[in-house]
Design a protein around this motif. Structure first.
Motif, PDB file in Angstrom:
ATOM      1  N   TYR A  70      -0.347   3.507  -1.145  1.00  0.00           N
ATOM      2  CA  TYR A  70      -0.659   4.262  -2.353  1.00  0.00           C
ATOM      3  C   TYR A  70      -1.129   3.282  -3.428  1.00  0.00           C
ATOM      4  O   TYR A  70      -0.502   2.253  -3.669  1.00  0.00           O
ATOM      5  N   GLY A  71      -2.239   3.612  -4.079  1.00  0.00           N
ATOM      6  CA  GLY A  71      -2.753   2.770  -5.148  1.00  0.00           C
ATOM      7  C   GLY A  71      -3.591   1.613  -4.627  1.00  0.00           C
ATOM      8  O   GLY A  71      -3.799   1.445  -3.419  1.00  0.00           O
ATOM      9  N   GLU A 107      -2.968  -4.903  -7.343  1.00  0.00           N
ATOM     10  CA  GLU A 107      -1.595  -5.363  -7.552  1.00  0.00           C
ATOM     11  C   GLU A 107      -0.610  -4.213  -7.647  1.00  0.00           C
ATOM     12  O   GLU A 107       0.595  -4.406  -7.442  1.00  0.00           O
ATOM     13  N   ASP A 108      -1.111  -3.019  -7.972  1.00  0.00           N
ATOM     14  CA  ASP A 108      -0.234  -1.858  -8.110  1.00  0.00           C
ATOM     15  C   ASP A 108      -0.037  -1.120  -6.790  1.00  0.00           C
ATOM     16  O   ASP A 108       0.682  -0.119  -6.747  1.00  0.00           O
ATOM     17  N   ALA A 109      -0.675  -1.584  -5.722  1.00  0.00           N
ATOM     18  CA  ALA A 109      -0.589  -0.888  -4.437  1.00  0.00           C
ATOM     19  C   ALA A 109       0.837  -0.936  -3.880  1.00  0.00           C
ATOM     20  O   ALA A 109       1.530  -1.948  -3.996  1.00  0.00           O
ATOM     21  N   VAL A 110       1.246   0.176  -3.313  1.00  0.00           N
ATOM     22  CA  VAL A 110       2.561   0.278  -2.671  1.00  0.00           C
ATOM     23  C   VAL A 110       2.352   0.692  -1.233  1.00  0.00           C
ATOM     24  O   VAL A 110       1.771   1.761  -0.959  1.00  0.00           O
ATOM     25  N   ARG A 111       2.798  -0.114  -0.279  1.00  0.00           N
ATOM     26  CA  ARG A 111       2.663   0.215   1.147  1.00  0.00           C
ATOM     27  C   ARG A 111       3.935   0.944   1.578  1.00  0.00           C
ATOM     28  O   ARG A 111       4.985   0.330   1.783  1.00  0.00           O
ATOM     29  N   ALA A 112       3.832   2.250   1.692  1.00  0.00           N
ATOM     30  CA  ALA A 112       4.985   3.073   2.054  1.00  0.00           C
ATOM     31  C   ALA A 112       5.268   3.031   3.545  1.00  0.00           C
ATOM     32  O   ALA A 112       6.425   3.148   3.965  1.00  0.00           O
ATOM     33  N   VAL A 113       4.212   2.925   4.353  1.00  0.00           N
ATOM     34  CA  VAL A 113       4.358   2.844   5.811  1.00  0.00           C
ATOM     35  C   VAL A 113       3.564   1.633   6.267  1.00  0.00           C
ATOM     36  O   VAL A 113       2.378   1.509   5.973  1.00  0.00           O
ATOM     37  N   ASP A 114       4.219   0.735   6.991  1.00  0.00           N
ATOM     38  CA  ASP A 114       3.619  -0.564   7.279  1.00  0.00           C
ATOM     39  C   ASP A 114       3.620  -0.853   8.778  1.00  0.00           C
ATOM     40  O   ASP A 114       4.488  -1.545   9.307  1.00  0.00           O
ATOM     41  N   LEU A 126      -0.108  16.101   6.882  1.00  0.00           N
ATOM     42  CA  LEU A 126       0.115  16.529   5.505  1.00  0.00           C
ATOM     43  C   LEU A 126      -0.204  15.412   4.522  1.00  0.00           C
ATOM     44  O   LEU A 126      -0.421  15.657   3.338  1.00  0.00           O
ATOM     45  N   VAL A 127      -0.186  14.179   5.026  1.00  0.00           N
ATOM     46  CA  VAL A 127      -0.598  13.003   4.266  1.00  0.00           C
ATOM     47  C   VAL A 127      -1.635  12.272   5.101  1.00  0.00           C
ATOM     48  O   VAL A 127      -1.454  12.099   6.315  1.00  0.00           O
ATOM     49  N   VAL A 128      -2.747  11.879   4.478  1.00  0.00           N
ATOM     50  CA  VAL A 128      -3.790  11.157   5.205  1.00  0.00           C
ATOM     51  C   VAL A 128      -3.412   9.681   5.269  1.00  0.00           C
ATOM     52  O   VAL A 128      -3.318   9.014   4.229  1.00  0.00           O
ATOM     53  N   PRO A 129      -3.171   9.133   6.455  1.00  0.00           N
ATOM     54  CA  PRO A 129      -2.763   7.731   6.549  1.00  0.00           C
ATOM     55  C   PRO A 129      -3.900   6.781   6.210  1.00  0.00           C
ATOM     56  O   PRO A 129      -5.080   7.122   6.327  1.00  0.00           O
ATOM     57  N   THR A 130      -3.524   5.582   5.799  1.00  0.00           N
ATOM     58  CA  THR A 130      -4.510   4.551   5.509  1.00  0.00           C
ATOM     59  C   THR A 130      -5.056   3.930   6.785  1.00  0.00           C
ATOM     60  O   THR A 130      -6.210   3.497   6.845  1.00  0.00           O
ATOM     61  N   GLY A 131      -4.233   3.882   7.816  1.00  0.00           N
ATOM     62  CA  GLY A 131      -4.652   3.300   9.085  1.00  0.00           C
ATOM     63  C   GLY A 131      -3.745   3.750  10.205  1.00  0.00           C
ATOM     64  O   GLY A 131      -2.697   4.361   9.985  1.00  0.00           O
ATOM     65  N   GLY A 182      10.146   0.483  -3.532  1.00  0.00           N
ATOM     66  CA  GLY A 182       8.780   0.297  -3.083  1.00  0.00           C
ATOM     67  C   GLY A 182       8.350   1.131  -1.921  1.00  0.00           C
ATOM     68  O   GLY A 182       7.203   1.101  -1.536  1.00  0.00           O
ATOM     69  N   SER A 183       9.257   1.907  -1.287  1.00  0.00           N
ATOM     70  CA  SER A 183       8.871   2.741  -0.147  1.00  0.00           C
ATOM     71  C   SER A 183       9.097   4.189  -0.502  1.00  0.00           C
ATOM     72  O   SER A 183       9.755   4.533  -1.452  1.00  0.00           O
ATOM     73  N   GLN A 184       8.491   5.066   0.355  1.00  0.00           N
ATOM     74  CA  GLN A 184       8.622   6.488   0.069  1.00  0.00           C
ATOM     75  C   GLN A 184       9.186   7.197   1.269  1.00  0.00           C
ATOM     76  O   GLN A 184       8.999   6.800   2.359  1.00  0.00           O
TER      77      GLN A 184
END
Length: 342
Positions: free
Chosen positions: A31-32, A35-42, A74-79, A340-342
């Motif tokens: 998300y974001g 520097e403000d990016a938050v990686r909720a799923v890694d 329901l959420v579009v993943p980044t990768g 930092g995670s969701q």
């Protein structure tokens, strides 16, 4: 406990019995930007075989909700990729939907202004089924969850527990191959919770339905699931059968009870030599827990007590449960928040 899977039914997807029906590979969600990016799923990866019940666990903020919503589209993943019943979930979501049912955030999955039966018919129709043809299955679900007499009442008039049961029934109304359940026992009384556990095991063992379950109730997870996937800070930190996880953290732990009080000098001697905790004096007896590490033996503890002329009343072995394992693996309880995670 090792469970066997039944032979594939004629109406099941093309996967052969025992094949992986859910494959999650390197799933990522950020998300974001900058520097403000938050990686909720890694980079989450795991797979589930047809007919298995898998618990997805993690402290609050560990990334499990984002992971499940990304799997469901329901959420579009980044990768990363998700395949359900051999179909890419993000390339062909309509085809995947025929195989998936989900109950997220409890009773908010159903329409409170409709009756119980109207909800079942509606969700069956969404899946392309003729509600009339599904009537037999719906009647069974109503009976199973004790809702037969409530079938023609609007959901808004039901109790919290009954609303939860309606949501569960609607999730199962289409007879899908894979079911995602978030806190399925929330709001249920003890008897209803036990009934649900039995039904989930029956669906997996007899109908080869795959269940992915997220819950804060460790008793439910340990009672129902074949294995657990534990997330922390957006990453998979454990993926094992429950029995294997518990076995890893087995220690020689005992609860020792003696008659009378234990003098402070004896407590200090025990504390200096062993890992002791949970001192408690009840009914003229004192008990404490001791965990023995390599090189320690129970008779060494008992020798200290005998030297102090303390009469041993009882010794019980303590076995770890899944909650103990979870705390050991993550360092946090399920209710704690990971920054930092969701």
């Amino acid at each position: 406990m090792q469970r066997t899977h039944p032979e594939r039914r004629a109406d099941e997807p093309a996967d052969s019995a025992g094949d992986e029906v859910l494959v999650v590979d390197d799933l990522q969600k950020t998300y974001g930007d900058g520097e403000d990016a938050v990686r909720a799923v890694d980079g989450v990866s795991f797979s589930v075989k047809r007919g298995d019940v898998v618990g997805v666990l993690g402290p609050n903020g560990a990334g499990k909700t984002t992971t499940i919503k990304s799997i469901l589209g329901l959420v579009v993943p980044t990768g990363g990729t998700v395949e359900i019943a051999g179909v890419d979930a993000h390339d062909n979501p309509r085809a995947v939907y025929r195989h998936v049912g989900a109950m997220l955030e409890g009773a908010r999955n159903v329409y409170w202004r409709l009756t119980v039966r109207e909800n079942l018919d509606f969700f069956a129709a969404l899946g392309g089924q003729n509600p009339a043809a599904a009537r037999g299955r719906h009647d069974s679900l109503l009976a199973q969850f004790g809702l037969t007499e409530k079938a023609d009442e609007t959901v808004n008039d039901l109790s919290r527990g009954q609303k939860q049961k309606v949501s569960l029934a609607c999730t199962l109304a289409r007879g899908t191959d894979v079911v995602f359940l978030d806190e399925p026992t929330l709001g249920l009384d003890v008897e209803a919770s036990l009934e649900l556990r039995r039904e989930l095991r029956r669906l997996a063992d007899e109908e080869a339905i795959t269940v992915v379950l997220s819950s804060h109730d460790m008793d439910v997870v340990e009672d129902v699931c074949d294995r657990v996937v534990i997330l922390s800070e957006g990453e998979v930190i454990a993926d094992d059968p429950i029995e294997d996880l518990v076995r890893v953290f087995e220690t020689q732990a005992y609860r020792v009870t003696v008659d009378g009080d234990v003098p402070e000098r004896v407590r200090e001697r025990l504390a200096n030599s062993f890992d002791v905790a949970e001192w408690e004096t009840v009914g003229g007896r004192t008990r404490f827990d001791v965990t023995l590490t390599e090189g320690d033996a129970l008779y060494d503890v008992l020798d200290v007590l005998r030297d102090a002329d303390l009469a041993l009343a009882d010794v019980d072995g303590l076995d770890p449960d899944l909650e103990d394992v979870f705390l050991e693996v993550t360092g946090r309880t399920l209710g704690e928040h990971a920054e930092g995670s969701q």
